[in-house]
Design a protein around this motif. Structure first.
Motif, mmCIF file in Angstrom:
data_model
loop_
_atom_site.group_PDB
_atom_site.id
_atom_site.type_symbol
_atom_site.label_atom_id
_atom_site.label_comp_id
_atom_site.label_asym_id
_atom_site.label_seq_id
_atom_site.Cartn_x
_atom_site.Cartn_y
_atom_site.Cartn_z
ATOM 1 N N GLY A 133 1.401 15.610 -12.323
ATOM 2 C CA GLY A 133 2.979 15.489 -11.954
ATOM 3 C C GLY A 133 3.451 14.331 -11.260
ATOM 4 N N ALA A 134 2.510 13.420 -10.954
ATOM 5 C CA ALA A 134 2.956 12.240 -10.270
ATOM 6 C C ALA A 134 3.934 11.451 -11.222
ATOM 7 C CB ALA A 134 1.676 11.656 -9.715
ATOM 8 N N GLN A 135 5.032 11.000 -10.643
ATOM 9 C CA GLN A 135 6.068 10.268 -11.359
ATOM 10 C C GLN A 135 6.037 8.889 -10.947
ATOM 11 O OE1 GLN A 135 7.740 11.595 -13.969
ATOM 12 N NE2 GLN A 135 6.496 13.332 -13.347
ATOM 13 N N PRO A 136 6.396 7.821 -11.695
ATOM 14 C CA PRO A 136 6.429 6.539 -11.243
ATOM 15 C C PRO A 136 7.270 6.111 -9.992
ATOM 16 C CG PRO A 136 6.549 6.446 -13.556
ATOM 17 C CD PRO A 136 6.580 7.780 -13.066
ATOM 18 N N GLN A 137 8.446 6.987 -9.970
ATOM 19 C CA GLN A 137 9.301 6.718 -8.871
ATOM 20 C C GLN A 137 8.750 6.894 -7.432
ATOM 21 O OE1 GLN A 137 9.872 8.575 -11.472
ATOM 22 N NE2 GLN A 137 12.097 8.657 -12.275
ATOM 23 N N GLU A 139 0.798 -1.149 -0.020
ATOM 24 C CA GLU A 139 -0.079 0.064 -0.113
ATOM 25 C C GLU A 139 0.751 1.362 0.025
ATOM 26 O OE1 GLU A 139 -3.796 1.661 2.538
ATOM 27 O OE2 GLU A 139 -2.080 0.478 3.549
ATOM 28 N N VAL A 140 0.582 2.289 -0.768
ATOM 29 C CA VAL A 140 1.090 3.524 -1.030
ATOM 30 C C VAL A 140 0.447 4.761 -1.014
ATOM 31 C CG1 VAL A 140 2.745 4.740 -2.526
ATOM 32 C CG2 VAL A 140 2.913 2.393 -2.301
ATOM 33 N N TRP A 141 0.850 5.497 -0.283
ATOM 34 C CA TRP A 141 0.200 7.130 -0.254
ATOM 35 C C TRP A 141 1.123 7.758 -1.164
ATOM 36 C CZ3 TRP A 141 -4.958 8.706 0.610
ATOM 37 C CH2 TRP A 141 -5.463 7.995 1.574
ATOM 38 N N VAL A 142 0.752 8.728 -1.754
ATOM 39 C CA VAL A 142 1.666 9.660 -2.580
ATOM 40 C C VAL A 142 0.934 10.928 -2.751
ATOM 41 C CG1 VAL A 142 2.627 10.122 -4.872
ATOM 42 C CG2 VAL A 142 2.901 7.920 -3.771
ATOM 43 N N ARG A 143 1.714 12.185 -2.323
ATOM 44 C CA ARG A 143 1.197 13.469 -2.663
ATOM 45 C C ARG A 143 1.807 14.026 -3.800
ATOM 46 N NH1 ARG A 143 -0.004 18.390 1.635
ATOM 47 N NH2 ARG A 143 -0.274 20.031 -0.039
ATOM 48 N N ALA A 144 1.112 14.413 -4.883
ATOM 49 C CA ALA A 144 1.573 15.185 -6.249
ATOM 50 C C ALA A 144 0.915 16.346 -6.279
ATOM 51 C CB ALA A 144 1.281 14.362 -7.285
ATOM 52 N N GLY A 145 1.732 17.572 -6.043
ATOM 53 C CA GLY A 145 1.150 18.981 -5.735
ATOM 54 C C GLY A 145 0.056 18.854 -4.772
ATOM 55 N N SER A 146 -1.102 19.318 -4.787
ATOM 56 C CA SER A 146 -1.833 19.127 -3.898
ATOM 57 C C SER A 146 -2.928 18.059 -4.052
ATOM 58 C CB SER A 146 -2.879 20.578 -3.895
ATOM 59 O OG SER A 146 -3.647 20.592 -5.382
ATOM 60 N N GLY A 163 9.518 2.037 -13.252
ATOM 61 C CA GLY A 163 9.767 2.817 -14.613
ATOM 62 C C GLY A 163 8.393 2.784 -15.490
ATOM 63 N N ALA A 164 8.824 2.669 -16.676
ATOM 64 C CA ALA A 164 7.500 2.584 -17.585
ATOM 65 C C ALA A 164 6.706 1.628 -17.428
ATOM 66 C CB ALA A 164 7.903 2.757 -19.022
ATOM 67 N N ASP A 165 7.038 0.500 -16.764
ATOM 68 C CA ASP A 165 6.596 -0.997 -16.410
ATOM 69 C C ASP A 165 5.531 -0.918 -15.096
ATOM 70 O OD1 ASP A 165 7.050 -1.898 -18.817
ATOM 71 O OD2 ASP A 165 8.946 -2.692 -17.881
ATOM 72 N N THR A 166 5.452 0.197 -14.504
ATOM 73 C CA THR A 166 4.848 0.570 -13.215
ATOM 74 C C THR A 166 3.272 0.216 -13.345
ATOM 75 O OG1 THR A 166 6.418 1.883 -12.395
ATOM 76 C CG2 THR A 166 4.405 1.873 -11.073
ATOM 77 N N ARG A 167 2.763 -0.686 -12.502
ATOM 78 C CA ARG A 167 1.459 -0.721 -12.616
ATOM 79 C C ARG A 167 0.804 -0.581 -11.225
ATOM 80 N NH1 ARG A 167 2.447 -0.510 -16.920
ATOM 81 N NH2 ARG A 167 1.971 -1.711 -18.591
#
Length: 364
Positions: A236-240, A157-164, A176-180
């Motif tokens: 703007g959320a990135q796979p990393q 499980e992951v929480w991510v903030r991208a901007g607001s 990378g590009a294979d992120t699901r």
């Protein structure tokens, strides 16, 4: 050139052998005593778990002993330095060395070289043995000495903030590009106010953002819900940001921590604390080469003057002051008060200059 740095080979081997022998003797004694006391304190908790027995006690010893060795090796080097210099001084061997034209720096050189060898062995031990012991110990203790299930390599499980905006992902796979991303919930906000909620079964990277599969969008203002098999979402959320895990510097060797920090930087996550610990993986073991310089105050001065004990106490105080300042600097780096490079290297450089100043002003 070597003749200017070192005394005669026989004298160099003699002093270095005394120093190394005493270092490992102190380390063995301290490790055995402290391991025994620690095991006595924890054995009740270990054996209180149903199914635990003698095998678990030996497991505890095997993962705790590397931590004790790594913690007390620098103290053992300091004590060995003081005992070596006190013995040489008390037997008037320092006086003989100086009468033969050997300078104070030449007397110290074999011990500093031996300290560098110990530092190299300490670094290899820390990165090969200690990091694994730290990982196993922390997981086992967190489970209160119950059996620990194997760690899941993927699917977390992951929480991510991208901007607001806030992303919640139930499971992440690939990189990378294979992120699901699976079971995605996206909370779109503007001026800290919730605007819309987007949910999708799966998300994958696309040009300028993410492609959501089997998605639905709920607009807060209108109360309307719309569904679509595919939604191209610019963000703007990135796979990393989804694939980089939280990193514990004590659980990763130097060569794995370095790329992990690079990935965290690419994901826009703070790394100052990890950079400080990365540098301390080198500066920490190097303290073994610094101890002969700090303890050298016990080497010089006449033993019959009655000040040998005072000199030994001063050397011990300088050594312990280094450990206090070093730990304080790393604690300040954890709070973000010190720059990471300064936290790792400033104590070493400061006490190197202090030791050199004392040696030059008193003996050279």
């Amino acid at each position: 050139m070597l003749s200017r740095l070192f005394p005669a080979p026989t004298l160099a081997r003699y002093t270095a052998r005394m120093f190394i022998t005493r270092t490992f003797a102190f380390l063995a004694g301290l490790a055995l005593i402290l391991m025994t006391l620690d095991l006595l304190g924890e054995s009740g908790r270990i054996l209180a778990v149903p199914g635990n027995g003698e095998a678990e006690l030996w497991k505890y010893v095997s993962i705790r002993m590397p931590q004790i060795i790594a913690l007390f090796l620098p103290f053992s080097v300091l004590l060995a330095t003081l005992l070596t210099f006190m013995t040489l001084n008390q037997n008037s061997e320092i006086t003989i060395f100086k009468a033969a034209g050997i300078s104070a720096h030449q007397i110290l050189a074999p011990l500093v070289l031996a300290g560098l060898v110990i530092a190299a062995l300490n670094f290899i031990f820390n990165e090969r043995v200690l990091v694994r012991a730290n990982f196993e110990y922390d997981r086992w203790k967190a489970a209160e000495y119950h059996p620990v299930p194997p760690e899941e390599p993927t699917g977390r499980e992951v929480w991510v903030r991208a901007g607001s905006d806030l992303w919640h992902v139930a499971r992440v796979e690939g990189a990378g590009a294979d992120t699901r991303l699976h079971d995605v919930s996206l909370y779109i906000r503007s001026d800290e106010r919730l605007v819309a909620i987007v949910r999708a079964d799966e998300a994958r990277p696309a040009a300028g953002g993410w492609l959501l599969v089997n998605a639905s969008r709920f607009d807060v203002a209108t109360g309307k819900r719309t569904a679509s098999s595919r939604i191209a979402l610019p963000t703007g959320a990135q796979p990393q940001q989804f694939t980089t895990r939280s990193v514990n510097a004590d659980h990763l060797p130097f060569w794995q921590l370095w790329p992990a920090i690079r990935d965290l930087k690419a994901a826009g996550k703070p790394t100052d604390q990890l950079v400080a610990k990365l540098n301390h993986k080198i500066s920490g073991p190097l303290s073994a080469a610094l101890m002969p310089l700090l303890g050298s105050v016990a080497a010089f001065g006449l033993a019959r003057s009655g000040k040998l004990f005072v000199r030994a106490v001063i050397g011990l105080a300088l050594g312990f002051a280094f450990f206090v300042v070093d730990n304080f600097a790393m604690a300040m780096a954890d709070f973000g008060t010190y720059p990471p490079w300064a936290a790792a290297w400033a104590p070493f450089l400061l006490f190197f200059l202090v030791g050199e100043s004392v040696l030059v002003r008193t003996e050279e």
